[in-house]
Design a protein around this motif. Structure first.
Motif, short mmCIF file in Angstrom:
data_model
loop_
_atom_site.label_atom_id
_atom_site.label_comp_id
_atom_site.label_asym_id
_atom_site.label_seq_id
_atom_site.Cartn_x
_atom_site.Cartn_y
_atom_site.Cartn_z
N SER A 83 0.80 -1.18 0.07
CA SER A 83 0.17 0.41 0.13
C SER A 83 0.61 1.14 -0.14
CB SER A 83 -0.68 0.08 0.99
OG SER A 83 -0.68 0.15 2.20
N ILE A 134 1.36 1.60 -3.62
CA ILE A 134 0.35 2.34 -3.93
C ILE A 134 0.69 4.24 -4.40
CG2 ILE A 134 -2.24 2.50 -4.69
CD1 ILE A 134 -1.96 -1.25 -4.59
N LEU A 135 0.39 4.79 -2.93
CA LEU A 135 0.32 6.00 -2.26
C LEU A 135 1.14 6.18 -2.79
CD1 LEU A 135 -0.86 5.16 1.76
CD2 LEU A 135 -2.27 6.58 -0.47
N HIS A 179 2.63 6.72 -5.30
CA HIS A 179 2.07 6.83 -7.06
C HIS A 179 0.58 6.93 -7.18
CE1 HIS A 179 5.65 5.48 -8.18
NE2 HIS A 179 5.58 4.13 -7.29
N ARG A 180 0.23 7.69 -6.15
CA ARG A 180 -1.91 7.70 -6.35
C ARG A 180 -1.85 8.81 -7.19
NH1 ARG A 180 0.95 9.41 -0.85
NH2 ARG A 180 1.03 11.26 -0.25
N GLN A 181 -0.95 9.85 -7.69
CA GLN A 181 -2.05 10.79 -8.19
C GLN A 181 -1.65 10.05 -9.97
OE1 GLN A 181 0.92 11.25 -6.38
NE2 GLN A 181 -0.33 13.40 -5.41
N TRP A 240 -2.60 6.70 -10.00
CA TRP A 240 -3.22 5.68 -10.18
C TRP A 240 -3.99 5.38 -8.62
CZ3 TRP A 240 -2.04 0.18 -8.20
CH2 TRP A 240 -3.15 -0.32 -8.66
N TYR A 241 -4.87 5.28 -8.44
CA TYR A 241 -6.10 5.73 -6.74
C TYR A 241 -6.69 4.57 -6.42
CZ TYR A 241 -7.00 7.05 -2.35
OH TYR A 241 -6.56 7.18 -1.31
N MET A 261 -7.72 3.03 -3.98
CA MET A 261 -8.93 2.74 -3.01
C MET A 261 -9.78 2.60 -3.11
SD MET A 261 -8.00 4.50 0.57
CE MET A 261 -8.86 3.93 2.30
N MET A 282 -4.93 0.05 1.71
CA MET A 282 -4.37 1.26 2.28
C MET A 282 -4.89 2.11 3.18
SD MET A 282 -4.71 1.48 -2.18
CE MET A 282 -4.67 4.01 -2.13
N LYS A 340 -3.46 5.04 6.33
CA LYS A 340 -4.59 6.47 6.77
C LYS A 340 -5.31 6.88 8.18
CE LYS A 340 -5.85 8.32 2.81
NZ LYS A 340 -6.59 8.18 1.80
#
Length: 184
Positions: A26, A29-30, A32-34, A36-37, A39, A122, A126
């Motif tokens: 996770s 992934i976070l 590269h959240r701009q 691909w997101y 969640m 993810m 958070k």
């Protein structure tokens, strides 16, 4: 002593292996959240057209947002909003998001659901749940135990921490410091 360190190292690593994998995956992934997101995903979208007030400052008010939310029959409760550049983004409870171009009044309402497994993974990064914060602190201590016991597992030969490992550890510490200095 070597055998005890190996056992502690192994057992703590086994205990946290699931969380290590979940946090690593996770976290990537976070990062590269701009791009691909995953969640959550939109299961329904609705295009909207809104008449905007002549006073652009009125757009940035809860009253304005609640009025048009009622007109569109958005059943979800208003949560928050933000304006960036020329876009108004409104967040509603129940994972509903409105993106509105404030120059044209055109927008899209997205109804979202959490992506199974990946979304929950993810969420671990958070959440600010009190229990989870304490558990994460214990996890951090576990990672320190794994790191320190890993340094002393090998006590003989050319691959010990004292002969070779400290150089790699130092390089591993210096690299992020350089990145922080250059890009902060």
């Amino acid at each position: 002593m070597k055998w005890e360190n190996r056992n502690v190292h192994r057992d703590v690593a086994y205990f946290y292996i699931g969380l290590i994998i979940a946090f690593s995956f996770s976290g990537i992934i976070l990062n590269h959240r701009q791009d691909w997101y995953p969640m959550d995903y939109a299961y329904e979208t609705k295009e909207v057209q809104l008449e905007l007030p002549s006073d652009k400052k009125a757009i940035d008010s809860e009253k304005f947002i609640k009025n048009f939310s009622e007109k569109w029959a958005l059943d979800a409760e208003y949560d928050s909003h933000r304006i960036r550049d020329n876009e108004l983004r409104v967040f509603y409870k129940d994972n509903i998001i409105l993106d509105l171009d404030i120059s044209t009044g055109k927008g899209v309402v997205e109804y979202k659901r959490k992506t199974p497994i990946l979304g929950q993974t993810m969420f671990l990064h958070k959440t600010t749940n009190r229990f989870w914060i304490w558990y994460s602190d214990v996890f951090g201590i576990g990672m320190l135990v794994i790191a320190f016991t890993g340094m002393v597992i090998i006590t003989k030969g050319k691959n010990t921490f004292r002969r070779r490992g400290w150089k790699l550890a130092l390089a591993g510490l210096i690299f992020p410091v350089i990145i922080l200095i250059l890009f902060s």
